[in-house]
Scaffold this motif. Structure first.
Motif, PDB file in Angstrom:
ATOM      1  N   LEU A  32       0.828  -1.213   0.000  1.00  0.00           N
ATOM      2  CA  LEU A  32       0.000   0.000   0.000  1.00  0.00           C
ATOM      3  C   LEU A  32       0.855   1.253   0.000  1.00  0.00           C
ATOM      4  CD1 LEU A  32      -2.935  -0.928   2.414  1.00  0.00           C
ATOM      5  CD2 LEU A  32      -2.687  -1.326  -0.036  1.00  0.00           C
ATOM      6  N   ARG A  33       0.568   2.142  -0.928  1.00  0.00           N
ATOM      7  CA  ARG A  33       1.318   3.391  -1.026  1.00  0.00           C
ATOM      8  C   ARG A  33       0.347   4.550  -1.159  1.00  0.00           C
ATOM      9  NH1 ARG A  33       4.578   0.420   0.086  1.00  0.00           N
ATOM     10  NH2 ARG A  33       6.440  -0.306  -0.960  1.00  0.00           N
ATOM     11  N   ASP A  34       0.680   5.666  -0.548  1.00  0.00           N
ATOM     12  CA  ASP A  34      -0.067   6.887  -0.830  1.00  0.00           C
ATOM     13  C   ASP A  34       0.437   7.429  -2.153  1.00  0.00           C
ATOM     14  OD1 ASP A  34      -1.540   6.792   1.458  1.00  0.00           O
ATOM     15  OD2 ASP A  34      -0.089   7.933   2.641  1.00  0.00           O
ATOM     16  N   ASN A  35      -0.443   8.104  -2.856  1.00  0.00           N
ATOM     17  CA  ASN A  35      -0.054   8.662  -4.153  1.00  0.00           C
ATOM     18  C   ASN A  35      -0.462  10.124  -4.173  1.00  0.00           C
ATOM     19  OD1 ASN A  35       0.760   8.897  -6.771  1.00  0.00           O
ATOM     20  ND2 ASN A  35      -1.114   8.018  -7.633  1.00  0.00           N
ATOM     21  N   PRO A  36       0.216  10.950  -3.361  1.00  0.00           N
ATOM     22  CA  PRO A  36      -0.272  12.313  -3.169  1.00  0.00           C
ATOM     23  C   PRO A  36       0.012  13.222  -4.365  1.00  0.00           C
ATOM     24  CG  PRO A  36       1.783  12.008  -1.995  1.00  0.00           C
ATOM     25  CD  PRO A  36       1.439  10.679  -2.601  1.00  0.00           C
ATOM     26  N   ALA A  37      -0.919  14.118  -4.625  1.00  0.00           N
ATOM     27  CA  ALA A  37      -0.667  15.199  -5.579  1.00  0.00           C
ATOM     28  C   ALA A  37      -0.129  16.351  -4.756  1.00  0.00           C
ATOM     29  CB  ALA A  37      -1.944  15.581  -6.300  1.00  0.00           C
ATOM     30  N   GLY A  38       1.168  16.464  -4.694  1.00  0.00           N
ATOM     31  CA  GLY A  38       1.780  17.495  -3.856  1.00  0.00           C
ATOM     32  C   GLY A  38       3.037  16.945  -3.212  1.00  0.00           C
ATOM     33  N   SER A  39       3.258  17.325  -1.981  1.00  0.00           N
ATOM     34  CA  SER A  39       4.493  16.951  -1.302  1.00  0.00           C
ATOM     35  C   SER A  39       4.574  15.439  -1.073  1.00  0.00           C
ATOM     36  CB  SER A  39       4.547  17.701   0.031  1.00  0.00           C
ATOM     37  OG  SER A  39       5.844  17.644   0.528  1.00  0.00           O
ATOM     38  N   HIS A  40       5.703  14.859  -1.431  1.00  0.00           N
ATOM     39  CA  HIS A  40       5.852  13.406  -1.345  1.00  0.00           C
ATOM     40  C   HIS A  40       7.264  13.090  -0.900  1.00  0.00           C
ATOM     41  CE1 HIS A  40       5.907   9.252  -3.423  1.00  0.00           C
ATOM     42  NE2 HIS A  40       5.227   9.164  -2.313  1.00  0.00           N
ATOM     43  N   ARG A  41       7.386  12.271   0.150  1.00  0.00           N
ATOM     44  CA  ARG A  41       8.724  11.859   0.608  1.00  0.00           C
ATOM     45  C   ARG A  41       9.069  10.554  -0.082  1.00  0.00           C
ATOM     46  NH1 ARG A  41       9.061  10.459   5.924  1.00  0.00           N
ATOM     47  NH2 ARG A  41      11.109  11.327   6.377  1.00  0.00           N
ATOM     48  N   GLU A  42      10.191  10.543  -0.771  1.00  0.00           N
ATOM     49  CA  GLU A  42      10.497   9.348  -1.544  1.00  0.00           C
ATOM     50  C   GLU A  42      11.978   8.993  -1.465  1.00  0.00           C
ATOM     51  OE1 GLU A  42      10.283  11.927  -5.687  1.00  0.00           O
ATOM     52  OE2 GLU A  42       8.524  10.908  -4.903  1.00  0.00           O
ATOM     53  N   LEU A  43      12.238   7.730  -1.748  1.00  0.00           N
ATOM     54  CA  LEU A  43      13.607   7.214  -1.639  1.00  0.00           C
ATOM     55  C   LEU A  43      14.293   7.204  -3.000  1.00  0.00           C
ATOM     56  CD1 LEU A  43      12.821   4.305   0.798  1.00  0.00           C
ATOM     57  CD2 LEU A  43      14.499   6.112   1.239  1.00  0.00           C
ATOM     58  N   TRP A  44      15.467   7.792  -3.039  1.00  0.00           N
ATOM     59  CA  TRP A  44      16.290   7.804  -4.255  1.00  0.00           C
ATOM     60  C   TRP A  44      17.663   7.239  -3.882  1.00  0.00           C
ATOM     61  CZ3 TRP A  44      15.134  10.317  -9.123  1.00  0.00           C
ATOM     62  CH2 TRP A  44      13.884  10.941  -9.164  1.00  0.00           C
ATOM     63  N   PHE A  45      18.233   6.472  -4.783  1.00  0.00           N
ATOM     64  CA  PHE A  45      19.528   5.823  -4.540  1.00  0.00           C
ATOM     65  C   PHE A  45      20.569   6.429  -5.487  1.00  0.00           C
ATOM     66  CE2 PHE A  45      22.218   1.821  -5.239  1.00  0.00           C
ATOM     67  CZ  PHE A  45      22.952   2.014  -4.088  1.00  0.00           C
ATOM     68  N   HIS A  46      21.648   6.923  -4.929  1.00  0.00           N
ATOM     69  CA  HIS A  46      22.682   7.564  -5.754  1.00  0.00           C
ATOM     70  C   HIS A  46      23.588   6.487  -6.352  1.00  0.00           C
ATOM     71  CE1 HIS A  46      25.778  11.041  -6.250  1.00  0.00           C
ATOM     72  NE2 HIS A  46      25.030  10.882  -7.312  1.00  0.00           N
ATOM     73  N   GLU A  47      23.005   5.744  -7.276  1.00  0.00           N
ATOM     74  CA  GLU A  47      23.680   4.552  -7.805  1.00  0.00           C
ATOM     75  C   GLU A  47      24.934   4.896  -8.594  1.00  0.00           C
ATOM     76  OE1 GLU A  47      21.934   0.564  -8.333  1.00  0.00           O
ATOM     77  OE2 GLU A  47      21.312   1.501 -10.190  1.00  0.00           O
TER      78      GLU A  47
END
Lengths: 95, 982
Positions: free
Chosen positions: A45-60
């Motif tokens: 389950l994930r929220d799918n907000p239109a607006g501010s979203h905290r997300e994970l990015w990997f500096h691969e």
């Protein structure tokens, strides 16, 4: 997009791979009574907000840091970039 | 005989003549000409045929907005279709031809479409090619494909090279007209790092096309002086011939520089560069685009935008005609009248739709107010116009001005929606502009020269201050403000004849009305139903007309109708430029194994495994079928010894005091108790309980482990482990590094493998069965002191080792091993034999680990710990994943050994129908086993482990084959595993 890496400064988003909602930091406890339900929600389950979203990015293609990027999904404005390990610790994860 | 339309003046270099060919005919032009200006100068009026009706078309504009004058440039492999003649810089030896015709350009056989136009209205294809459905593929589609499109591709590989580049700046200036130059000069003098771009080969924008003075000199002279000052600044970079085609996130812009488009093919230069420009601020000074008016037969060669007619006269010294007229709804048309008259061109009349104006025509030019052009005549070029008052005027050129639309395109590439301005009857930049963007000059609706210069300076100074620099004392040079009064007049309703809105896609006013009538009223529907604005020019000169006519038809205002979305690219960008160097074999890097060169010497056949090239098999003289080679290699491993490069497997070096605990949570089976000097097979799950990857992990020291992953998952597993470490357990003391490319690793497999290795391993390292048993690992030295690692692991099921050395020794090691193994007839084997050997042992690879299989499916449920936390442990226990009749991985054997098996076949009971309900699983891997002399396979089948000996049909409905197979143990060879412990 440009992600302002907390250690390395502004980097092009092409250097990163995207995972998704930063809620994935909050892995439930395996021995909780309702562990199956908790893990179901955690995994699927994930929220799918239109607006501010905290997300994970990997500096691969960089220093291999996982980052928590707070990004506005409507404007792509990046409001905040933190090291995921700092966030995880601050939010109570340890060993 | 062609006439000479060259007149005095202009900034072309008359000392330098250039020879070129169009439609096979030789012409002369000057340096500084475009193909369009040179052809106009030579009296050529028909340059193209229209898309749908094949109407003759000439030059309509003097810029990148051109809808008509599309030609095919160059020849052979260099041939490029749909090139706009109006932006094609003339060069010596240029060759171009017309397109979209059959027969010849002047007498196109397809012009019959024009007579059929009553049947070819908007929605023609949708309405006509509906049924019967079977006609589609055989009849309709080929016809439509043949008729569609304009120019043709050469169908040869593009011989040019295209580059990609990255630029950084404080300020990106887009456009070098008066406001752009002023802003760039201010920013340059203030010390900002500035990139000034312009799509034209000559910077200066409209200053090159107008007669107005700046600072007491000709506009183009002032522009030259500013440009030469900017050129001398180290902090300023000028990019002419460069279109900024898109505004992306966070101040990033895409730009296409046409480096050698203006040179003869084969110049040796890179053709184009696709720039990615990172800017702190940007100023858009893209100017405005003149739009047309819809009236009967307004598409004839000789009818041109009034601003373009002025540009051809003032910049190129080319007259639109010898006896021209002007049709306008605003003051700008009067400027064209004055400029052409001053150059000695006869102007028959100026026709203004307005009832009055402050403008005056030069003496001798007839002024006709409150009147419009209703129709035109002239098959291959205009020869007369008919006015709404019934009068017909002989004329060979008509300059039309419907007002100017600010070039707001880039302001809309993020979220901006343009805002309607009633005074200008145009859309201005509105809404959210791209981050850091300001707009100046006529792109911002500032339509007069002095105001443009002022705005350029003011906005630049604001940006300079925002960036923490100090504005210079630059002041605005003296210039006039011309008048620009305009009126909202779009469409001559009195016209009975077809009035073109979109010239390139042949959309008429009637089509727009039909769209409204048939219910396609939303502006996005209008666009798609009529194809208005969908051609390569994206409706730059026509969209406003379409909107206005739709507004009229629906009784709405233009802002109520709205406008379609502008998206990148601003003007066409070739796929070659987008691809850059990433094409053919250079599409992505190729990873070569350390033994690649040696394998090439052996004549190996290679296969792509991700980005890797791996040896697939090593054919020997006399072997005619790949399976002969593979059978020989697989048998050699079981009978003596074989050698295989396994360096592609992922290697992850894991260190730190919590490493054992960490791996214990990554793997489903236990790793805490793995002794130092031992290797263990592990499976790791995803959080959803499915198997993610498998491999062996060696404990080299108390706090030092070396994990291997499958070749395909090396990157993903590493990413996953970093995620677990940083996001889930940030306080565990663990460090990870990929060592995949640092080590060359070879499998030495077969009963004689130890004997081979003993010949190269240094004496002090004991690798006897007692000292170095199955699953042992450790540091050794080889060949007299070269550090290496040895792992006694086996994928083939034979006595086997994997030996690793630093990658730079890989090539030497394979040669040394081959030499040492000569007496045992050591055989190199490729991935095919590797596959045979692992199927014979029932080992899973990617075919089995397909992301939908669990440890239970694989028969490894007993390995999965119930006593610890690890990724995937909870969801692995889900009801449906642990059901009684779960799929199980088992072996399959053809009942008649010579009958081939097919991976992907589904298992169905012997007496059952081939329907979904009877599907019991599928075959994942198959091979011919030379050791069993039979076709064998692995596959998942319901409750497979308790069905040994049962027969089912392996059905492949695609190839319409089925094979009777017997369910057997997946361990075809040496099920007790005694060989690998010898």
């Amino acid at each position: 997009m440009i992600i302002n890496h907390p250690l390395l400064g502004p980097r092009d988003a092409q250097e990163f791979t995207y995972l998704g909602d930063a809620s994935m930091i909050h892995r439930p406890h395996w021995q909780a009574e309702d562990a199956i339900d908790q893990f179901h929600d955690y995994t699927y389950l994930r929220d799918n907000p239109a607006g501010s979203h905290r997300e994970l990015w990997f500096h691969e293609q960089g220093d291999r840091s996982w980052l928590v990027v707070t990004r506005n999904t409507l404007t792509h404005e990046i409001e905040k970039v933190e090291l995921a390990s700092d966030v995880a610790k601050a939010e109570g994860r340890s060993r | 005989m062609t006439k000479d339309f060259r007149i005095k003046g202009g900034v072309v270099n008359r000392d330098k003549k250039l020879n070129f060919r169009f439609e096979g005919k030789a012409y002369e032009g000057y340096e500084g000409d475009t193909l369009a200006s040179a052809l106009l100068a030579n009296g050529e009026r028909v340059l193209a045929r229209s898309f749908k009706y094949h109407r003759p078309r000439g030059v309509f504009s003097a810029g990148s907005e051109e809808p008509n004058a599309l030609v095919t440039l160059r020849e052979g492999a260099y041939q490029e279709p749909n090139v706009r003649a109006t932006v094609t810089e003339l060069y010596e030896g240029l060759v171009a031809k017309g397109q979209n015709y059959r027969g010849c350009l002047k007498h196109d056989l397809m012009a019959i479409n024009d007579l059929m136009s009553p049947f070819l209205s908007a929605g023609f294809y949708y309405k006509t090619f509906m049924w019967p459905a079977v006609f589609w593929e055989k009849l309709y589609e080929p016809i439509i494909r043949k008729a569609a499109g304009l120019g043709e591709l050469s169908m040869l590989e593009d011989p040019d090279a295209y580059d990609k580049g990255f630029l950084h700046c404080d300020l990106l200036m887009i456009g070098s007209g008066p406001s752009g130059l002023m802003a760039a000069l201010a920013a340059g003098r203030a010390g900002l790092h500035v990139i000034l771009t312009d799509e034209d080969f000559r910077m200066g924008g409209r200053l090159n096309a107008e007669t107005q003075e700046v600072d007491g000199k000709a506009g183009h002279v002032w522009a030259e002086e500013v440009l030469s000052e900017l050129e001398g600044m180290k902090n300023v970079r000028l990019l002419s011939r460069t279109t900024v085609y898109g505004a992306f996130d966070h101040g990033i812009f895409g730009a296409l520089e046409r480096v050698s488009d203006h040179k003869k093919e084969g110049s040796g230069d890179v053709r184009q560069i696709l720039w990615r420009i990172y800017s702190k601020r940007s100023i858009l000074a893209a100017g405005a685009i003149e739009r047309s008016i819809a009236f009967g037969n307004n598409d004839r060669p000789g009818i041109m935008m009034a601003g373009a007619a002025r540009a051809y006269a003032n910049r190129y010294g080319v007259a639109l005609g010898q006896n021209i007229s002007v049709f306008t709804n605003n003051d700008d048309g009067w400027q064209t009248t004055r400029d052409l008259h001053a150059k000695g061109v006869n102007v028959a009349a100026i026709i203004d739709s307005r009832s009055s104006t402050s403008q005056t025509a030069p003496s001798g030019v007839e002024t006709i107010m409150n009147t419009a052009v209703m129709d035109t005549k002239g098959r291959h070029g205009l020869n007369s116009i008919t006015l709404t008052n019934g009068r017909t005027i002989k004329t060979d050129g008509l300059a039309v001005s419907g007002g100017w639309s600010p070039a707001v395109h880039l302001t809309c590439h993020q979220r901006g929606r343009p805002a309607w301005n009633e005074d200008l009857a145009a859309f201005l930049p509105g809404g959210d502009l791209p981050v850091g963007m300001s707009v100046v000059g006529s792109a911002n609706g500032t339509m007069t020269l002095s105001a443009c210069l002022n705005e350029g300076l003011n906005i630049a100074n604001k940006v300079i201050e925002e960036l923490g620099a100090k504005p210079s004392d630059l002041s605005v040079p003296k210039a006039e403000d011309e008048t620009f009064a305009t009126s909202a007049f779009w469409h001559v309703k009195e016209s009975k004849k077809r009035a073109w809105v979109d010239l390139q896609n042949d959309v008429t006013a009637k089509d727009v009305k039909l769209s409204h009538q048939e219910g396609f009223r939303a502006v996005e529907h209008l666009k798609r139903y009529t194809t208005l604005g969908m051609a390569t020019d994206q409706g730059k000169t026509s969209n406003m007309l379409g909107l206005a006519i739709m507004a009229e038809a629906s009784g709405k205002t233009i802002p109520e109708v709205g406008t379609t979305m502008f998206r990148p690219p601003y003007s066409p960008v070739s796929l070659s430029a987008l691809a850059g160097r990433s094409r053919g074999k250079e599409f992505r890097p190729t990873r070569l194994t350390p033994s690649h060169q040696w394998a090439e010497e052996q004549g190996a056949v290679f296969v792509e495994a991700g980005a890797w090239l791996r040896a697939q098999w090593y054919p020997k003289d006399g072997e005619t079928h790949w399976r002969e080679s593979v059978n020989r290699e697989a048998k050699a491993v079981r009978e003596s010894v074989g050698l295989c490069d396994v360096s592609t497997l992922g290697k992850i070096d894991v260190q730190g005091s919590d490493t054992a605990e960490f791996l214990n949570r990554i793997y489903a089976n236990g790793f805490v108790k793995l002794p130092v000097g031992k290797t263990r097979y592990g499976i790791m799950l995803r959080e959803d309980g499915m198997v993610m990857d498998d491999g062996t992990t060696a404990r080299l020291a108390e706090n030092h482990f070396l994990m291997t992953t499958t070749t395909a998952n090396a990157v993903g597993v590493f990413r996953h482990m970093e995620f677990c470490k940083q996001c889930l357990w940030p306080d565990l003391d663990v460090q990870l590094i990929s060592a995949t490319e640092q080590y060359a690793q070879f499998a030495v497999a077969g009963p004689n493998s130890r004997k081979v290795l003993e010949k190269i391993v240094d004496k002090e390292c004991d690798i006897s069965n007692d000292a170095f048993p199955f699953m042992a690992c450790g540091d050794i030295t080889v060949c007299g002191g070269i550090k290496a690692r040895l792992f006694r692991i086996s994928f083939s099921g034979e006595l086997a080792y994997e030996i690793a050395v630093p990658a730079r020794y890989g090539d030497s090691l394979v040669r040394v091993l081959m030499d040492a193994g000569k007496e045992f007839n050591i055989t190199p084997y490729g991935t095919e034999a590797l596959n045979v050997l692992r199927i014979e042992k029932g080992h899973a690879t990617g075919n089995e680990l397909n992301g939908q299989s669990t440890a239970l499916n694989l028969g490894m449920d007993r390995m999965v710990s119930r006593k610890k936390d690890f990724i995937g442990n909870v969801l692995y226990q889900r009801e449906n994943l642990v059901r009684e009749d779960a799929l199980k991985l088992v072996g399959f054997k053809s009942v008649s050994p010579n009958q081939e098996l097919l991976a992907g076949s589904h298992f169905i009971g012997v007496d059952k129908n081939n329907v979904q309900e009877n599907d019991q699983g599928w075959m994942t891997s198959v091979c011919y086993s030379p050791n069993l002399e039979s076709f064998i396979g692995l596959g998942y089948i319901k409750s497979g482990d308790s069905r040994m000996g049962e027969r089912v049909r392996a059905v492949d409905l695609l190839s319409k084959t089925e094979t009777l197979v017997e369910i057997v143990s997946p361990h075809f060879v040496d099920p007790e595993g005694s060989r690998l412990r010898d």
